[in-house]
Design an enzyme around this catalytic site. Structure first.
Site, PDB file in Angstrom:
ATOM      1  CD  GLN A 125      -2.529   1.247   2.705  1.00  0.00           C
ATOM      2  OE1 GLN A 125      -2.005   0.819   3.725  1.00  0.00           O
ATOM      3  NE2 GLN A 125      -3.755   1.736   2.714  1.00  0.00           N
ATOM      4  N   GLY A 126       0.670   2.135  -0.970  1.00  0.00           N
ATOM      5  CA  GLY A 126       1.408   3.389  -1.051  1.00  0.00           C
ATOM      6  C   GLY A 126       0.525   4.571  -0.692  1.00  0.00           C
ATOM      7  CE1 TYR A 127      -4.127   4.103  -0.470  1.00  0.00           C
ATOM      8  CE2 TYR A 127      -5.281   4.659   1.547  1.00  0.00           C
ATOM      9  CZ  TYR A 127      -5.302   4.187   0.262  1.00  0.00           C
ATOM     10  OH  TYR A 127      -6.496   3.804  -0.301  1.00  0.00           O
ATOM     11  CB  SER A 128       2.058   6.932   5.091  1.00  0.00           C
ATOM     12  OG  SER A 128       0.927   6.642   5.866  1.00  0.00           O
ATOM     13  CD  GLU A 243      -5.210   0.574   6.330  1.00  0.00           C
ATOM     14  OE1 GLU A 243      -4.040   0.479   6.736  1.00  0.00           O
ATOM     15  OE2 GLU A 243      -5.636   1.560   5.699  1.00  0.00           O
ATOM     16  CB  SER A 375      -3.328   8.609  14.679  1.00  0.00           C
ATOM     17  OG  SER A 375      -4.125   9.782  14.630  1.00  0.00           O
ATOM     18  CG  ASN A 376      -6.275   4.454  18.084  1.00  0.00           C
ATOM     19  OD1 ASN A 376      -6.202   4.048  16.928  1.00  0.00           O
ATOM     20  ND2 ASN A 376      -6.323   3.629  19.119  1.00  0.00           N
TER      21      ASN A 376
END
Length: 393
Positions: A125-128, A243, A375-376
């Site tokens: 996966q190329g997100y961040s 996800e 993040s939470n």
């Protein structure tokens, strides 16, 4: 959902148990848990599941799914955890596949879905990016149109298992005008394309899960774009709900809690059992009850999906509570390993060396699970907005 299983469901439970017993052997388990053999052993396990028709059990039937009810999915995940068997590596079957069968062209579905289901292709996966994590819409990897291709330049980071991947699904910026979310497109990129460099990131657990992926003048066919140009944020949000649902970790927590209870019943070098400690028993019972509640929340989401819905805000609840429970389980596992700092003469030295090392690695890497996948803190904002109707001031 009903807590009591029907005769048909009980028969299905026995079928799953039998399959796990016959196919998830100790030898295969050992290879999956070893970094050097993880990739090949994981593919072997997923191919066994696919041969049974179970690998893509959450897909629509027309694309190769099982058509299982939420109860059958519950039975399957429970027996998977009881056997100590892992679920499929999520990036392909659980993440990019729903985007493909929901938004992809017929040609893309025909090309990628069968080989994803059969584990003949490994996805990452190329997100961040270095400057875009939880604020994903700030991504800057550029895709400039050049005839029938895009030219890609930029960097992705924290890319899990990129060192194994055949393909990467990637968010890229195709327009810098307007709101940041409006200029993003969703591309499928062959990792063998010239100009792609994968650099390892060794995480705090001393393992190589993560990578930095650099793109320099990488040429990608426009035909590899999912959906419309500049509409990738819509597809990305859909993928993130799947996800985050997958990140609930219910099976992982149940499997670990079973193992923790077994180990806590063993006699340590001091001649005591950790399970006899009332404080430890209370902590263990609290976590077991929390995981049970999490499991029923997951079942509610699965039941809604069975009825034609899609995971929405509930996926944030699952991700938030699930990752907190994973960390709680890892803390218990750490305490069990610490209780055997001295090895009993009757203990299996190799077992405790293995368990202690695993507890250390999982505890340390587990600190990240409340960050990745959104993040939470971000999940709390989503819940506040969509469940409670609150807005930031």
């Amino acid at each position: 959902m009903h807590a009591k299983f029907s005769p048909e469901e009980l028969a299905f439970q026995e079928e799953v148990r039998g399959f796990m017993r016959d196919n998830f052997t100790p030898e295969l388990a050992a290879r999956i848990h070893h970094p050097k053999t993880f990739r090949d052993a994981s593919i072997e396990w997923q191919k066994l599941l696919d041969g049974k028709g179970w690998a893509a059990n959450g897909w629509p039937v027309k694309h190769g799914g099982t058509g299982w009810s939420a109860t059958q999915k519950y039975i399957y995940t429970t027996e998977l955890a009881a056997a100590g068997a892992p679920d499929v590596v999520p990036m392909g079957i659980k993440m990019v596949a729903p985007v493909l069968y929901s938004y992809g062209s017929e040609e893309q579905k025909a090309r990628f879905l069968p080989i994803t289901k059969s584990s003949d292709i490994w996805w990452c996966q190329g997100y961040s990016e270095p400057g875009a994590g939880s604020d994903l819409a700030a991504l800057q990897t550029r895709a400039v149109r050049d005839g029938d291709d895009y030219i890609i330049d930029g960097t992705k980071i924290w890319t899990t298992f990129a060192q194994y991947a055949d393909w990467i699904f990637c968010l890229v910026r195709t327009d810098n005008t307007g709101k940041p979310q409006q200029g993003i497109s969703f591309l499928l990129i062959d990792m063998k394309t010239p100009g792609i460099t994968v650099s390892p990131i060794i995480s705090v657990d001393d393992e190589h899960h993560l990578n930095e992926v650099n793109f320099e003048n990488v040429r990608v066919p426009v035909a590899n774009r999912i959906g419309e140009e500049n509409q990738g944020w819509t597809y990305a949000k859909a993928l993130l709900t799947y996800e985050r649902t997958a990140l609930s970790g219910v099976g992982y927590c149940k499997r670990k809690l079973t193992n923790i209870r077994q180990l806590a019943n063993q006699v340590s070098a001091s001649g005591t059992r950790l399970i006899d400690d009332s404080d430890f028993r209370a902590r263990l019972a609290d976590v077991e009850m929390e995981v049970m509640a999490l499991e029923f929340l997951e079942l509610r989401v699965l039941s809604a999906i069975d009825s034609g819905g899609a995971p929405g805000m509930e996926s944030s609840l699952l991700k938030l509570k699930g990752t907190e429970m994973q960390q709680a389980v890892q803390s218990l596992q750490w305490d069990v390993a610490a209780g055997f700092g001295g090895i009993s003469p009757d203990a299996d030295d190799e077992l405790w060396e293995s368990e202690g090392n695993r507890a250390r690695r999982e505890y340390m890497f587990g600190r990240a699970c409340t960050i990745f996948g959104g993040s939470n803190e971000v999940q709390r904002n989503i819940i506040a907005k969509f469940a409670l109707g609150l807005s930031a001031r």
